[in-house]
Design a protein around this motif. Structure first.
Motif, PDB file in Angstrom:
ATOM      1  N   TYR A 226       0.861  -1.178   0.000  1.00  0.00           N
ATOM      2  CA  TYR A 226       0.000   0.000   0.000  1.00  0.00           C
ATOM      3  C   TYR A 226       0.897   1.227   0.000  1.00  0.00           C
ATOM      4  CZ  TYR A 226      -3.762   3.249   0.787  1.00  0.00           C
ATOM      5  OH  TYR A 226      -4.661   4.286   0.624  1.00  0.00           O
ATOM      6  N   LEU A 227       0.891   1.922  -1.109  1.00  0.00           N
ATOM      7  CA  LEU A 227       1.741   3.094  -1.301  1.00  0.00           C
ATOM      8  C   LEU A 227       0.873   4.344  -1.320  1.00  0.00           C
ATOM      9  CD1 LEU A 227       4.508   4.354  -1.963  1.00  0.00           C
ATOM     10  CD2 LEU A 227       4.060   3.845  -4.375  1.00  0.00           C
ATOM     11  N   LYS A 228       1.162   5.274  -0.425  1.00  0.00           N
ATOM     12  CA  LYS A 228       0.373   6.501  -0.301  1.00  0.00           C
ATOM     13  C   LYS A 228       1.278   7.705  -0.515  1.00  0.00           C
ATOM     14  CE  LYS A 228      -2.756   8.920   2.900  1.00  0.00           C
ATOM     15  NZ  LYS A 228      -3.443   8.842   4.206  1.00  0.00           N
ATOM     16  N   VAL A 287       6.171  -4.109 -17.979  1.00  0.00           N
ATOM     17  CA  VAL A 287       4.838  -4.718 -17.888  1.00  0.00           C
ATOM     18  C   VAL A 287       3.932  -3.870 -16.999  1.00  0.00           C
ATOM     19  CG1 VAL A 287       3.575  -6.725 -16.977  1.00  0.00           C
ATOM     20  CG2 VAL A 287       5.654  -7.058 -18.324  1.00  0.00           C
ATOM     21  N   PHE A 288       4.464  -3.424 -15.891  1.00  0.00           N
ATOM     22  CA  PHE A 288       3.664  -2.627 -14.966  1.00  0.00           C
ATOM     23  C   PHE A 288       3.327  -1.262 -15.561  1.00  0.00           C
ATOM     24  CE2 PHE A 288       5.870  -5.121 -11.344  1.00  0.00           C
ATOM     25  CZ  PHE A 288       4.969  -6.164 -11.495  1.00  0.00           C
ATOM     26  N   ALA A 289       4.207  -0.695 -16.338  1.00  0.00           N
ATOM     27  CA  ALA A 289       3.942   0.610 -16.968  1.00  0.00           C
ATOM     28  C   ALA A 289       2.813   0.487 -17.993  1.00  0.00           C
ATOM     29  CB  ALA A 289       5.207   1.148 -17.627  1.00  0.00           C
ATOM     30  N   ARG A 290       2.792  -0.615 -18.751  1.00  0.00           N
ATOM     31  CA  ARG A 290       1.697  -0.819 -19.707  1.00  0.00           C
ATOM     32  C   ARG A 290       0.371  -0.967 -18.968  1.00  0.00           C
ATOM     33  NH1 ARG A 290       5.445  -4.298 -22.332  1.00  0.00           N
ATOM     34  NH2 ARG A 290       4.382  -6.143 -21.482  1.00  0.00           N
ATOM     35  N   PHE A 291       0.415  -1.681 -17.867  1.00  0.00           N
ATOM     36  CA  PHE A 291      -0.801  -1.818 -17.058  1.00  0.00           C
ATOM     37  C   PHE A 291      -1.250  -0.461 -16.521  1.00  0.00           C
ATOM     38  CE2 PHE A 291      -2.384  -1.982 -12.680  1.00  0.00           C
ATOM     39  CZ  PHE A 291      -3.625  -2.572 -12.896  1.00  0.00           C
ATOM     40  N   ALA A 292      -0.316   0.336 -16.029  1.00  0.00           N
ATOM     41  CA  ALA A 292      -0.653   1.658 -15.495  1.00  0.00           C
ATOM     42  C   ALA A 292      -1.341   2.513 -16.557  1.00  0.00           C
ATOM     43  CB  ALA A 292       0.599   2.355 -14.971  1.00  0.00           C
ATOM     44  N   ILE A 309      -1.614  12.646 -12.965  1.00  0.00           N
ATOM     45  CA  ILE A 309      -1.636  11.583 -13.963  1.00  0.00           C
ATOM     46  C   ILE A 309      -0.284  10.878 -14.005  1.00  0.00           C
ATOM     47  CG2 ILE A 309      -1.983  11.032 -16.401  1.00  0.00           C
ATOM     48  CD1 ILE A 309      -3.845  13.485 -16.559  1.00  0.00           C
ATOM     49  N   GLU A 310       0.788  11.651 -14.127  1.00  0.00           N
ATOM     50  CA  GLU A 310       2.125  11.067 -14.124  1.00  0.00           C
ATOM     51  C   GLU A 310       2.465  10.486 -12.762  1.00  0.00           C
ATOM     52  OE1 GLU A 310       5.859   9.786 -15.394  1.00  0.00           O
ATOM     53  OE2 GLU A 310       4.075  10.418 -16.524  1.00  0.00           O
ATOM     54  N   LEU A 311       2.052  11.174 -11.698  1.00  0.00           N
ATOM     55  CA  LEU A 311       2.303  10.668 -10.347  1.00  0.00           C
ATOM     56  C   LEU A 311       1.632   9.310 -10.145  1.00  0.00           C
ATOM     57  CD1 LEU A 311       3.440  11.164  -7.480  1.00  0.00           C
ATOM     58  CD2 LEU A 311       1.270  12.300  -6.931  1.00  0.00           C
ATOM     59  N   ALA A 312       0.399   9.184 -10.595  1.00  0.00           N
ATOM     60  CA  ALA A 312      -0.323   7.919 -10.452  1.00  0.00           C
ATOM     61  C   ALA A 312       0.356   6.809 -11.241  1.00  0.00           C
ATOM     62  CB  ALA A 312      -1.769   8.083 -10.906  1.00  0.00           C
ATOM     63  N   CYS A 313       0.806   7.123 -12.442  1.00  0.00           N
ATOM     64  CA  CYS A 313       1.490   6.125 -13.273  1.00  0.00           C
ATOM     65  C   CYS A 313       2.734   5.604 -12.556  1.00  0.00           C
ATOM     66  CB  CYS A 313       1.849   6.739 -14.615  1.00  0.00           C
ATOM     67  SG  CYS A 313       2.607   5.571 -15.768  1.00  0.00           S
ATOM     68  N   ARG A 314       3.530   6.493 -12.044  1.00  0.00           N
ATOM     69  CA  ARG A 314       4.759   6.088 -11.347  1.00  0.00           C
ATOM     70  C   ARG A 314       4.451   5.335 -10.061  1.00  0.00           C
ATOM     71  NH1 ARG A 314       9.648   9.889 -12.418  1.00  0.00           N
ATOM     72  NH2 ARG A 314       9.145  10.770 -14.459  1.00  0.00           N
ATOM     73  N   ALA A 319       4.380   0.550  -6.661  1.00  0.00           N
ATOM     74  CA  ALA A 319       3.652  -0.336  -5.747  1.00  0.00           C
ATOM     75  C   ALA A 319       3.665  -1.776  -6.249  1.00  0.00           C
ATOM     76  CB  ALA A 319       2.214   0.153  -5.581  1.00  0.00           C
ATOM     77  N   LEU A 320       3.524  -1.968  -7.546  1.00  0.00           N
ATOM     78  CA  LEU A 320       3.548  -3.322  -8.101  1.00  0.00           C
ATOM     79  C   LEU A 320       4.943  -3.933  -7.988  1.00  0.00           C
ATOM     80  CD1 LEU A 320       1.196  -2.877 -11.164  1.00  0.00           C
ATOM     81  CD2 LEU A 320       0.870  -4.503  -9.285  1.00  0.00           C
ATOM     82  N   GLU A 321       5.981  -3.131  -8.160  1.00  0.00           N
ATOM     83  CA  GLU A 321       7.344  -3.634  -7.971  1.00  0.00           C
ATOM     84  C   GLU A 321       7.547  -4.069  -6.518  1.00  0.00           C
ATOM     85  OE1 GLU A 321       9.885  -1.125 -11.342  1.00  0.00           O
ATOM     86  OE2 GLU A 321       9.676  -0.322  -9.291  1.00  0.00           O
ATOM     87  N   GLN A 322       7.072  -3.256  -5.581  1.00  0.00           N
ATOM     88  CA  GLN A 322       7.180  -3.616  -4.168  1.00  0.00           C
ATOM     89  C   GLN A 322       6.436  -4.918  -3.890  1.00  0.00           C
ATOM     90  OE1 GLN A 322       5.607  -0.108  -2.275  1.00  0.00           O
ATOM     91  NE2 GLN A 322       7.603   0.894  -2.134  1.00  0.00           N
ATOM     92  N   ALA A 323       5.225  -5.044  -4.453  1.00  0.00           N
ATOM     93  CA  ALA A 323       4.433  -6.254  -4.236  1.00  0.00           C
ATOM     94  C   ALA A 323       5.121  -7.476  -4.827  1.00  0.00           C
ATOM     95  CB  ALA A 323       3.039  -6.075  -4.838  1.00  0.00           C
ATOM     96  N   ALA A 324       5.621  -7.356  -6.038  1.00  0.00           N
ATOM     97  CA  ALA A 324       6.275  -8.489  -6.702  1.00  0.00           C
ATOM     98  C   ALA A 324       7.518  -8.930  -5.945  1.00  0.00           C
ATOM     99  CB  ALA A 324       6.630  -8.106  -8.135  1.00  0.00           C
ATOM    100  N   ASN A 325       8.246  -7.982  -5.388  1.00  0.00           N
ATOM    101  CA  ASN A 325       9.482  -8.294  -4.663  1.00  0.00           C
ATOM    102  C   ASN A 325       9.232  -8.723  -3.223  1.00  0.00           C
ATOM    103  OD1 ASN A 325      11.062  -7.637  -6.902  1.00  0.00           O
ATOM    104  ND2 ASN A 325      11.199  -5.475  -6.307  1.00  0.00           N
ATOM    105  N   GLY A 326       7.973  -8.640  -2.786  1.00  0.00           N
ATOM    106  CA  GLY A 326       7.684  -8.978  -1.394  1.00  0.00           C
ATOM    107  C   GLY A 326       8.265  -7.981  -0.420  1.00  0.00           C
ATOM    108  N   THR A 327       8.369  -6.714  -0.846  1.00  0.00           N
ATOM    109  CA  THR A 327       8.913  -5.654   0.003  1.00  0.00           C
ATOM    110  C   THR A 327       7.883  -4.526   0.121  1.00  0.00           C
ATOM    111  OG1 THR A 327       9.977  -4.661  -1.942  1.00  0.00           O
ATOM    112  CG2 THR A 327      11.303  -6.156  -0.592  1.00  0.00           C
ATOM    113  N   PRO A 328       6.805  -4.752   0.867  1.00  0.00           N
ATOM    114  CA  PRO A 328       5.735  -3.754   0.945  1.00  0.00           C
ATOM    115  C   PRO A 328       6.196  -2.443   1.550  1.00  0.00           C
ATOM    116  CG  PRO A 328       5.473  -5.428   2.643  1.00  0.00           C
ATOM    117  CD  PRO A 328       6.547  -5.910   1.730  1.00  0.00           C
TER     118      PRO A 328
END
Length: 337
Positions: A226-228, A287-292, A309-314, A319-328
């Motif tokens: 969860y990235l805020k 892959v995550f950028a295309r999804f964004a 818009i750009e902030l949300a994309c990044r 957040a997906l990189e953190q999730a994939a790496n198991g580093t929330p």
């Protein structure tokens, strides 16, 4: 503050009956009392539900979890099963408000939380959400915190909750009781986009009371974040938030993805069709950028908030990189890994 009648509900049926006669429910009061003090809301009758037996957090027979509507945010965030099975929800709760507010705020109240739009709170300005038909003061005004998705010409406010973003990603179900009996509402159908009736935040009927929330068994405990992103590191509402949850195959490919956004729309923003794009893919920034891009399709800025818009994309990619790496993302050490 205008005069009002106070009534303490004895049970759920009593609460529903009282609310059906023009009453408003109050429990922790962390949002409603502020609105009453600012003269934004003027209920003639308050129905106190804080003594009802709706604060339990209990396992379900299918492996899921039932959260009572009166469960406090602090208790929910620290509950052993939530920490073990739904750490995404715990993280989102810990990202919100302050310890004092989390000790009072309830699950049901968080679901009912109203926007923090400047114009909604300022009774000297027009606001279709506060006074239907008066216009939207935010359009053409100061829009730094406002919506980039799902807005309308009548309202560009955003939903403020962190908890709701996580629950949207987890696929929760909301249980309600009302004059016509009890029913369940899928989370994605609970909050509304503004359309031409922004005064309605959700799909509850007259007199309906939230009694609890059910979470499915899959909590994505191994790969989540969860990235805020906000203007300051504590006690601030999100400019953009991301609840990201992945289930990975043994070979590292994505079996299932869930992503919900906060701070960008009138409701937590989630597109299951876009999420399915990630199935079978190997996690990675491209892959995550295309999804964004797919999740943010149609995003439109309103002047001051075009940076979102750009902030949300990044933020989605991170957040997906953190999730994939198991580093929330840590809610204690706010530095983004």
């Amino acid at each position: 503050m205008n005069p009002f009648r106070y009534e303490r509900a004895l049970d759920v049926d009593h609460a529903v009956q009282a609310a059906s006669q023009g009453g408003r429910f109050i429990a922790g009061g962390t949002n409603l009392l502020d609105l009453m003090k600012e003269n934004v809301e003027r209920p003639r009758r308050l129905v106190d539900i804080s003594r009802l037996n709706l604060d339990r957090i209990e396992p379900l027979s299918d492996g899921g979890l039932r959260i009572g509507a009166l469960a406090r945010n602090a208790d929910l965030a620290g509950h052993p099963q939530v920490l073990r099975q739904y750490p995404l929800l715990s993280s989102a709760l810990m990202a919100g408000a302050s310890p004092q507010l989390r000790n009072m705020a309830t699950t049901g109240g968080n679901l009912m939380q109203r926007t923090r739009c400047y114009y909604f709170y300022d009774t000297a300005t027009p606001c279709n959400k506060r006074s239907p038909g008066s216009g939207c003061g935010a359009v053409g005004g100061c829009t730094r915190i406002h919506a980039i998705l799902g807005a309308s010409e009548h309202c560009i406010a955003v939903h403020p909750s962190d908890m709701c973003v996580a629950m949207a990603a987890l696929g929760a179900t909301i249980n309600v009781a009302g004059p016509q009996g009890r029913r369940t509402i899928p989370f994605e159908e609970f909050h509304r986009l503004p359309g031409d009736a922004p005064q309605y935040d959700n799909t509850l009927g007259e007199g309906e009371l939230i009694t609890g929330v059910d979470l499915p068994a899959e909590g994505f405990a191994g790969h989540y974040s969860y990235l805020k992103i906000r203007d300051r590191l504590s006690y601030a509402f999100a400019l953009v938030s991301v609840a990201a949850a992945l289930r990975l195959e043994d070979d590292g490919r994505i079996a299932e993805a869930r992503v919900a956004l906060g701070g960008v729309a009138h409701k937590p923003w989630r597109l299951p069709d876009a999420e399915r794009m990630l199935a079978g893919e190997t996690p990675g920034s491209r892959v995550f950028a295309r999804f964004a891009d797919a999740l943010l399709e149609g995003a439109t800025g309103q002047g001051d908030n075009e940076f979102k818009i750009e902030l949300a994309c990044r933020a989605i990619v991170r957040a997906l990189e953190q999730a994939a790496n198991g580093t929330p993302q840590s809610q204690v050490d706010k530095r983004i890994a």
